[in-house]
Write an enzyme that holds these catalytic residues in place. Structure first.
Site, PDB file in Angstrom:
ATOM      1  CB  SER A 158      -1.062  -0.056   1.245  1.00 64.10           C
ATOM      2  OG  SER A 158      -1.830   0.820   1.186  1.00 64.10           O
ATOM      3  CG  ASP A 178      -7.128  -3.776  -2.559  1.00 69.77           C
ATOM      4  OD1 ASP A 178      -7.473  -2.532  -1.120  1.00 69.77           O
ATOM      5  OD2 ASP A 178      -6.472  -3.161  -1.790  1.00 69.77           O
ATOM      6  CG  HIS A 238      -5.633  -2.738   1.498  1.00 68.04           C
ATOM      7  ND1 HIS A 238      -4.973  -2.495  -0.291  1.00 68.04           N
ATOM      8  CD2 HIS A 238      -5.114  -1.923   1.800  1.00 68.04           C
ATOM      9  CE1 HIS A 238      -3.974  -1.541  -0.078  1.00 68.04           C
ATOM     10  NE2 HIS A 238      -3.851  -1.136   1.642  1.00 68.04           N
TER      11      HIS A 238
END
Ligand SMILES: N[C@@H](CCC(=O)N[C@@H](CS)C(=O)NCC(=O)O)C(=O)O
EC number: 3.1.2.12
Length: 287
Positions: A153, A231, A265
């Site tokens: 991320s 995600d 995620h």
């Protein structure tokens, strides 16, 4: 203040024949004390070994990766050191640094801030690529120069810009669900406005992986991107891996983009594929 190369051991736990440790040290670059995690595989007791850096995402400290990704099993098998730093300076109490989870503490974005009040301390790019690297090289049995970088991320983007802005420093780079084009998404626009100033004057493109790919002119670097299709942040268009893919294709930078059906995620997703990433880096490091 002691030197950044003087480390204090905070914890040490035997794991898969090696040791998962946490150290703290003073950072001159950041002006505070920082923790980082390091996994030393059993091979490091006798020999120098390669090293992979992991950069975590928003809200994380050095703890998330070492507790949730399950990466140590693969590092032990492959004989590679893993280093997992924190994601921002800590304990400074700069006004506003804890008002939101996507800016300030836990959200350093791996840039070197230019705007007050952040510019004295929020220099995670220099910390990761210079100060921490030197402290690790001085204290542990690493094959100097044999290092790769990966992340998740915000940290996936951090890994990409560390590699793209320092051609040749890292042998390979990979990213789980990276914020691939921060200047085009709300998280990135908020962070860059705060750390770098307005888009018109803040040189945002120098800190954006998709823009940096267009200018990349270093040794061959294959960009390995991993993305879960369920995600939430991908579906909210915070991550934009397609923009990075298009820039790589236009600029003839080799890229591998793997979509993983139904993965989200979280660290459950990371734990599923971390072994594949470590194997990929070790192959590149031994090349
Ligand atoms: N704080 C946000 C989510 C933040 C988040 O998902 N952070 C990711 C990186 S972007 C992470 O790794 N969180 C820590 C964890 O899962 O251990 C929320 O609660 O919606």
């Amino acid at each position: 203040m002691s030197s950044p190369n003087d480390l204090t051991e905070i914890s040490s736990n035997k794991m898969f024949g090696g040791y998962q440790k946490v150290y703290s040290h003073n950072s001159n670059v950041l002006g505070c004390t920082m923790n980082f995690g390091i996994y030393l595989p059993p091979q490091a007791e006798e020999n120098k070994v390669p090293i992979i850096y992991w950069l975590s995402g928003l809200t994380c400290s050095e703890a998330n990766f070492i507790q949730k990704a399950g990466a140590q099993r693969y590092a032990s098998e492959q004989g590679v050191i893993l280093v997992a730093p924190d994601t921002s300076p800590r304990g400074l109490n700069i006004p506003g640094d804890s008002d939101s989870w996507d800016f300030g503490v836990g959200a350093g974005f791996y840039v070197d801030a230019t705007q007050k009040p952040w510019s004295d301390n929020y220099k995670m790019f220099s910390y990761i690529t210079k100060e921490l690297l030197e402290a690790v090289n001085k204290n542990f049995p690493v094959m100097e120069g044999k290092q790769s970088i990966m992340g998740h991320s915000m940290g996936g983007h951090g890994a990409l810009i560390c590699a793209l802005r320092n051609p040749g420093l890292y042998r390979s780079v990979s990213a789980f669900a990276p914020i691939s084009n921060p200047i085009e998404c709300p998280w990135g626009q908020k962070a860059f406005s705060g750390y770098l100033g307005p888009q018109e004057t803040g040189n945002w493109a120098d800190w954006d992986a998709t823009e940096l790919v267009r200018k990349y002119n270093g040794p061959p670097l294959i960009i390995f991107i991993d993305q879960g299709t369920s995600d939430q942040f991908y579906n909210e268009r915070q991550l934009l891996p397609e923009n990075l893919l298009a820039a790589c294709k236009q600029s003839n930078v080799p890229v591998i983009l793997k979509f993983r059906d139904h993965y989200d995620h979280s660290y459950f997703y990371i734990a599923t594929f971390i072994g594949e990433h470590i194997e990929y880096h070790v192959t590149q490091l031994n090349f």
